[in-house]
Design a protein around this motif. Structure first.
Motif, PDB file in Angstrom:
ATOM      1  N   SER A 126      52.232 -14.310  25.330  1.00  0.00           N
ATOM      2  CA  SER A 126      53.219 -13.985  26.362  1.00  0.00           C
ATOM      3  C   SER A 126      52.660 -14.351  27.731  1.00  0.00           C
ATOM      4  N   PRO A 127      53.547 -14.644  28.712  1.00  0.00           N
ATOM      5  CA  PRO A 127      55.006 -14.649  28.596  1.00  0.00           C
ATOM      6  C   PRO A 127      55.514 -15.866  27.826  1.00  0.00           C
ATOM      7  N   LEU A 128      56.641 -15.659  27.134  1.00  0.00           N
ATOM      8  CA  LEU A 128      57.261 -16.747  26.395  1.00  0.00           C
ATOM      9  C   LEU A 128      58.001 -17.675  27.353  1.00  0.00           C
ATOM     10  N   LYS A 129      57.951 -18.948  27.065  1.00  0.00           N
ATOM     11  CA  LYS A 129      58.730 -19.903  27.839  1.00  0.00           C
ATOM     12  C   LYS A 129      60.158 -19.910  27.297  1.00  0.00           C
ATOM     13  N   THR A 130      61.132 -19.772  28.182  1.00  0.00           N
ATOM     14  CA  THR A 130      62.532 -19.783  27.779  1.00  0.00           C
ATOM     15  C   THR A 130      63.205 -21.054  28.284  1.00  0.00           C
ATOM     16  N   HIS A 131      64.459 -21.235  27.897  1.00  0.00           N
ATOM     17  CA  HIS A 131      65.205 -22.383  28.392  1.00  0.00           C
ATOM     18  C   HIS A 131      65.454 -22.296  29.896  1.00  0.00           C
ATOM     19  N   ALA A 132      65.324 -21.096  30.471  1.00  0.00           N
ATOM     20  CA  ALA A 132      65.530 -20.941  31.913  1.00  0.00           C
ATOM     21  C   ALA A 132      64.314 -21.408  32.704  1.00  0.00           C
ATOM     22  N   PHE A 138      60.200 -15.839  35.796  1.00  0.00           N
ATOM     23  CA  PHE A 138      60.887 -15.908  34.498  1.00  0.00           C
ATOM     24  C   PHE A 138      60.002 -15.297  33.408  1.00  0.00           C
ATOM     25  N   GLN A 139      59.455 -14.123  33.681  1.00  0.00           N
ATOM     26  CA  GLN A 139      58.566 -13.479  32.726  1.00  0.00           C
ATOM     27  C   GLN A 139      59.366 -12.909  31.559  1.00  0.00           C
ATOM     28  N   LEU A 140      58.957 -13.262  30.359  1.00  0.00           N
ATOM     29  CA  LEU A 140      59.541 -12.675  29.151  1.00  0.00           C
ATOM     30  C   LEU A 140      58.374 -12.345  28.222  1.00  0.00           C
ATOM     31  N   ASN A 141      57.977 -11.092  28.248  1.00  0.00           N
ATOM     32  CA  ASN A 141      56.820 -10.651  27.479  1.00  0.00           C
ATOM     33  C   ASN A 141      57.274  -9.877  26.249  1.00  0.00           C
ATOM     34  N   VAL A 142      56.783 -10.280  25.082  1.00  0.00           N
ATOM     35  CA  VAL A 142      57.087  -9.593  23.827  1.00  0.00           C
ATOM     36  C   VAL A 142      55.776  -9.108  23.232  1.00  0.00           C
ATOM     37  N   THR A 143      55.697  -7.813  22.988  1.00  0.00           N
ATOM     38  CA  THR A 143      54.481  -7.236  22.422  1.00  0.00           C
ATOM     39  C   THR A 143      54.838  -6.380  21.208  1.00  0.00           C
ATOM     40  N   ASN A 150      58.488  -4.801  21.537  1.00  0.00           N
ATOM     41  CA  ASN A 150      58.917  -4.452  22.887  1.00  0.00           C
ATOM     42  C   ASN A 150      59.071  -5.707  23.738  1.00  0.00           C
ATOM     43  N   ILE A 151      60.107  -5.717  24.577  1.00  0.00           N
ATOM     44  CA  ILE A 151      60.377  -6.844  25.457  1.00  0.00           C
ATOM     45  C   ILE A 151      60.405  -6.341  26.889  1.00  0.00           C
ATOM     46  N   SER A 152      59.728  -7.070  27.781  1.00  0.00           N
ATOM     47  CA  SER A 152      59.703  -6.712  29.197  1.00  0.00           C
ATOM     48  C   SER A 152      59.900  -7.968  30.038  1.00  0.00           C
ATOM     49  N   THR A 153      60.721  -7.834  31.085  1.00  0.00           N
ATOM     50  CA  THR A 153      60.976  -8.970  31.975  1.00  0.00           C
ATOM     51  C   THR A 153      60.502  -8.701  33.401  1.00  0.00           C
TER      52      THR A 153
END
Length: 243
Positions: A126-132, A138-143, A150-153
């Protein structure tokens, strides 16, 4: 004799019928038709509680892009799909305040351009790269925490509540909150201040100018004789005034 002929004919027809039946039974079954292309909208419709997410995917024209990408990439896709109740929980008017481009960004923020099975979240970074996009805004953290994901932005904290669909190429997970990226829902940093204009240097005197001033100052003189002041400039003599 005639009766024997009828018997032989009947026996021949019986043997022929048995051979035809055996041949038909041993014929291989036709191969199943290849499956059609995966359709994200159909999957979400079948799940039954993603109407708002479907509407936004269609209005931003991302639905056709997703199906096209699934057919043209080996990386697959992972989609975090907010339920209708997740959109209902947003502050009233949130979606109406967004520009068309921001709606596209919001939908793209829920799409990761790679297939991630539920067991792979332990290993992805994390953070995952998204299409955005990626980066701090553009933080998208999945743990993984026990059996929870859990997902946190930075603005939203939620969990994956269900697996809507998964194969070897596409994973769709239900989330109970809309994932809000910092880039859209927080003020953007001000642009850097412009660099100060360079100071203009005073024009330096040329040697000729200095000589000219020196010549003029040395050429001007005055002489006082009795009550009269005489000014001399070069070879010209002028009487300025009398005392």
């Amino acid at each position: 004799m005639e009766r024997l002929q009828h018997l032989l004919i009947s026996l021949y027809l019986l043997i022929l019928s048995i051979n035809l039946t055996t041949t038909t039974a041993q014929s291989p079954a036709p191969a199943p038709a290849p499956p059609g292309p995966t359709n994200v909208i159909k999957i979400l419709k079948k799940a039954g509680h993603f109407k708002t997410f479907i509407r936004l995917l269609k209005s931003t024209q991302l639905d056709s892009n997703l199906n096209s990408q699934l057919g043209n990439t080996n990386n697959g896709l992972t989609i975090f799909a907010p339920s209708d109740s997740a959109f209902s929980a947003l502050k009233t008017g949130t979606l109406r305040t967004l520009t068309d481009q921001e709606k596209v960004e919001l939908m793209q923020f829920h799409i990761v351009p790679m297939f991630i099975s539920s067991s792979q979240f332990d290993t992805v970074s994390s953070p995952l790269k998204t299409h955005a996009g990626s980066g701090a805004r553009f933080q998208l953290n999945v743990t993984a925490s026990g059996n929870s994901l859990n997902i946190s932005t930075g603005l939203t904290n939620t969990t994956i509540s269900d697996t809507v669909y998964t194969d070897t190429h596409l994973a769709i997970y239900q989330v109970d909150k809309v994932l809000l990226p910092l880039d859209i829902f927080t003020p953007k940093p001000p642009p850097p201040a412009p660099a100060p204009a360079p100071k203009l240097k005073a024009e330096s005197e040329s040697p000729d100018d200095a000589v000219s001033k020196k010549d003029i100052s040395s050429a001007v003189s005055f002489v006082m004789h009795h009550d009269t002041v005489f000014f001399t400039v070069g070879t010209v003599v002028a009487i300025s005034f009398s005392l």
